[in-house]
Design an enzyme around this catalytic site. Structure first.
Site, PDB file in Angstrom:
ATOM      1  N   CYS A 111      10.024  -2.436 -18.455  1.00  0.00           N
ATOM      2  CA  CYS A 111       9.739  -1.750 -17.202  1.00  0.00           C
ATOM      3  C   CYS A 111       8.337  -1.167 -17.277  1.00  0.00           C
ATOM      4  O   CYS A 111       7.934  -0.645 -18.321  1.00  0.00           O
ATOM      5  CB  CYS A 111      10.778  -0.642 -17.000  1.00  0.00           C
ATOM      6  SG  CYS A 111      10.492   0.400 -15.576  1.00  0.00           S
ATOM      7  N   HIS A 154      17.716  -3.816 -11.121  1.00  0.00           N
ATOM      8  CA  HIS A 154      16.808  -2.912 -11.849  1.00  0.00           C
ATOM      9  C   HIS A 154      16.135  -1.927 -10.881  1.00  0.00           C
ATOM     10  O   HIS A 154      16.052  -0.723 -11.170  1.00  0.00           O
ATOM     11  CB  HIS A 154      15.769  -3.768 -12.583  1.00  0.00           C
ATOM     12  CG  HIS A 154      14.727  -3.016 -13.354  1.00  0.00           C
ATOM     13  ND1 HIS A 154      14.714  -2.961 -14.733  1.00  0.00           N
ATOM     14  CD2 HIS A 154      13.648  -2.295 -12.942  1.00  0.00           C
ATOM     15  CE1 HIS A 154      13.673  -2.235 -15.138  1.00  0.00           C
ATOM     16  NE2 HIS A 154      13.004  -1.817 -14.068  1.00  0.00           N
ATOM     17  N   GLU A 155      15.682  -2.429  -9.718  1.00  0.00           N
ATOM     18  CA  GLU A 155      14.989  -1.553  -8.752  1.00  0.00           C
ATOM     19  C   GLU A 155      15.953  -0.544  -8.119  1.00  0.00           C
ATOM     20  O   GLU A 155      15.603   0.627  -7.951  1.00  0.00           O
ATOM     21  CB  GLU A 155      14.302  -2.376  -7.655  1.00  0.00           C
ATOM     22  CG  GLU A 155      13.250  -3.368  -8.156  1.00  0.00           C
ATOM     23  CD  GLU A 155      12.272  -2.799  -9.185  1.00  0.00           C
ATOM     24  OE1 GLU A 155      11.912  -1.610  -9.076  1.00  0.00           O
ATOM     25  OE2 GLU A 155      11.890  -3.541 -10.101  1.00  0.00           O
ATOM     26  N   HIS A 158      16.500   2.237 -10.366  1.00  0.00           N
ATOM     27  CA  HIS A 158      15.403   3.211 -10.290  1.00  0.00           C
ATOM     28  C   HIS A 158      15.682   4.241  -9.193  1.00  0.00           C
ATOM     29  O   HIS A 158      15.534   5.445  -9.407  1.00  0.00           O
ATOM     30  CB  HIS A 158      14.081   2.508  -9.956  1.00  0.00           C
ATOM     31  CG  HIS A 158      13.309   2.046 -11.167  1.00  0.00           C
ATOM     32  ND1 HIS A 158      12.939   2.899 -12.173  1.00  0.00           N
ATOM     33  CD2 HIS A 158      12.809   0.829 -11.501  1.00  0.00           C
ATOM     34  CE1 HIS A 158      12.249   2.218 -13.099  1.00  0.00           C
ATOM     35  NE2 HIS A 158      12.167   0.956 -12.720  1.00  0.00           N
TER      36      HIS A 158
HETATM   37 ZN   LIG Z   1      11.335  -0.586 -13.757  1.00  0.00          ZN
END
Ligand SMILES: [Zn+2]
Lengths: 181, 171
Positions: A111, A154-155, A158
């Protein structure tokens, strides 16, 4: 074989390169807030996220809290990644929500906000999400698979305040990030 | 502040990690990297920590806190031993019947090709022997050569060997 789906992304204002933040910055552990997709500030943020994402080599996605803004907006573009099997091109999604996810697969990911480590993480490779494109108040549904599904997972993590570090597969699943000379 | 390597080994029981880390905290130590596992049921831990007090004093303090069943050693290390993670990551897996010399034969091949083992676990359970290693090989290495040498070792020992590329994706 690459399956492409085009989304109706609007023309955005000119983007500005924003400074990215790195862990342990508090913004990365924050639950991001829903926003109005028609807000002009959000349209500007969408443009800025795209500019910032493109400025970081190899970066296929960027969430708003990675530039210190704790709102539910992310940019993504996996169309040029060799592992992509289905792609919705370059898009920014606002207030995304996962409708269904399945077929978890483990792979090693890194990341932009965690410069020194990578980790083995399980992610869904079949994913259906909803959300809003910038400037629009009609909800869209995105159905995807494979690498794009993992990247979206993954986003969205976040935006919920999770890094891949919070999802590693075990005590021996964090590794030093490779540096290429 | 100086960096020290602290190793603790011995009979496992609940609370060892808490005792070690409390003693370190009381001594003003700052823990950096840690690795701990059980080896055939024995507690085995290595830590790198920044410490202000004398190494011998810390060793004595830990030994008292942990008791006779655990062996403690504290030794000075040069600060920042980071060699950087250069090269390309592979996972090497070996499984088969237990025979003396498997680890030596396999790791010799890795060393010959300038490969660096960055993480290693071996396990023996009854007659099944397992090895999993994280290996960093120089970029652009002749992978076929390594693989054929590994396959030959596999045949010699009657074990299954696999060297798999680990792709890192920045998301
Ligand atoms: Zn990331």
């Amino acid at each position: 074989m690459l399956e492409r789906v085009e989304l109706a992304m609007p023309t955005l204002p000119t983007g500005t390169l924003l400074k990215t933040v790195a862990a342990p910055n508090q913004a990365l552990s924050s639950l991001c807030a829903e926003v109005d997709p028609k807000d002009s500030n959000i349209l500007q943020l969408a443009a800025d996220l795209i500019t910032t994402m493109h400025a970081n080599k190899g970066c296929v996605g960027l969430a708003a809290n990675q530039v210190g803004r704790a709102v539910r907006v992310f940019a993504l573009d996996v169309s040029n990644h060799p592992k992509t099997t289905k792609s919705h091109g370059l898009f920014v999604l606002i207030n995304p929500e996962i409708v269904s996810s399945s077929r978890n697969e483990k792979s090693r990911e890194g990341c932009l906000s965690v410069p020194d480590f990578t980790g083995d993480v399980k992610r869904a490779t079949q994913l259906t999400i909803t959300g809003y494109l910038p400037g629009s108040d009609s909800q869209i549904t995105i159905e995807t698979q494979g690498f794009e599904a993992k990247a979206i997972g993954h986003e969205i993590d976040h935006l919920n305040g999770y890094l891949f570090l919070d999802r590693v597969a075990g005590a021996h699943a964090i590794f030093p990030r490779k540096r290429y000379l | 502040m100086t960096s020290y390597a602290i190793t603790v080994f011995g009979t496992d029981r609940p609370g060892i990690v808490a005792t070690i880390t409390s003693t370190l905290a009381e001594s003003g130590a700052n823990i950096e990297d840690t690795s701990m596992t059980l080896l055939q049921g024995h507690f085995a831990m290595t830590l790198i920590a920044q410490i202000e007090i004398d190494a011998q004093a810390l060793e004595a303090k830990l030994a008292t806190a942990l008791g006779e069943d655990l062996t403690v050693s504290v030794s000075k290390v040069r600060p920042d031993q980071t060699t950087g993670a250069l090269g390309t990551s592979y996972v090497l897996t070996v499984q088969g019947g237990d025979k003396p010399g498997i680890v030596a034969a396999v790791t010799k091949i890795i060393a010959k090709h300038q490969g660096n083992i960055t993480d290693l676990t071996t396990r023996l359970s009854q007659s099944l022997y397992l090895l999993v290693a994280e290996v960093s090989l120089p970029t652009g290495i002749n992978l076929e050569a390594i693989n054929s040498e590994l396959v030959n070792v596999g045949k010699d020992f009657g074990i299954a060997l696999h060297l798999t590329l680990v792709e890192e994706d920045v998301l």
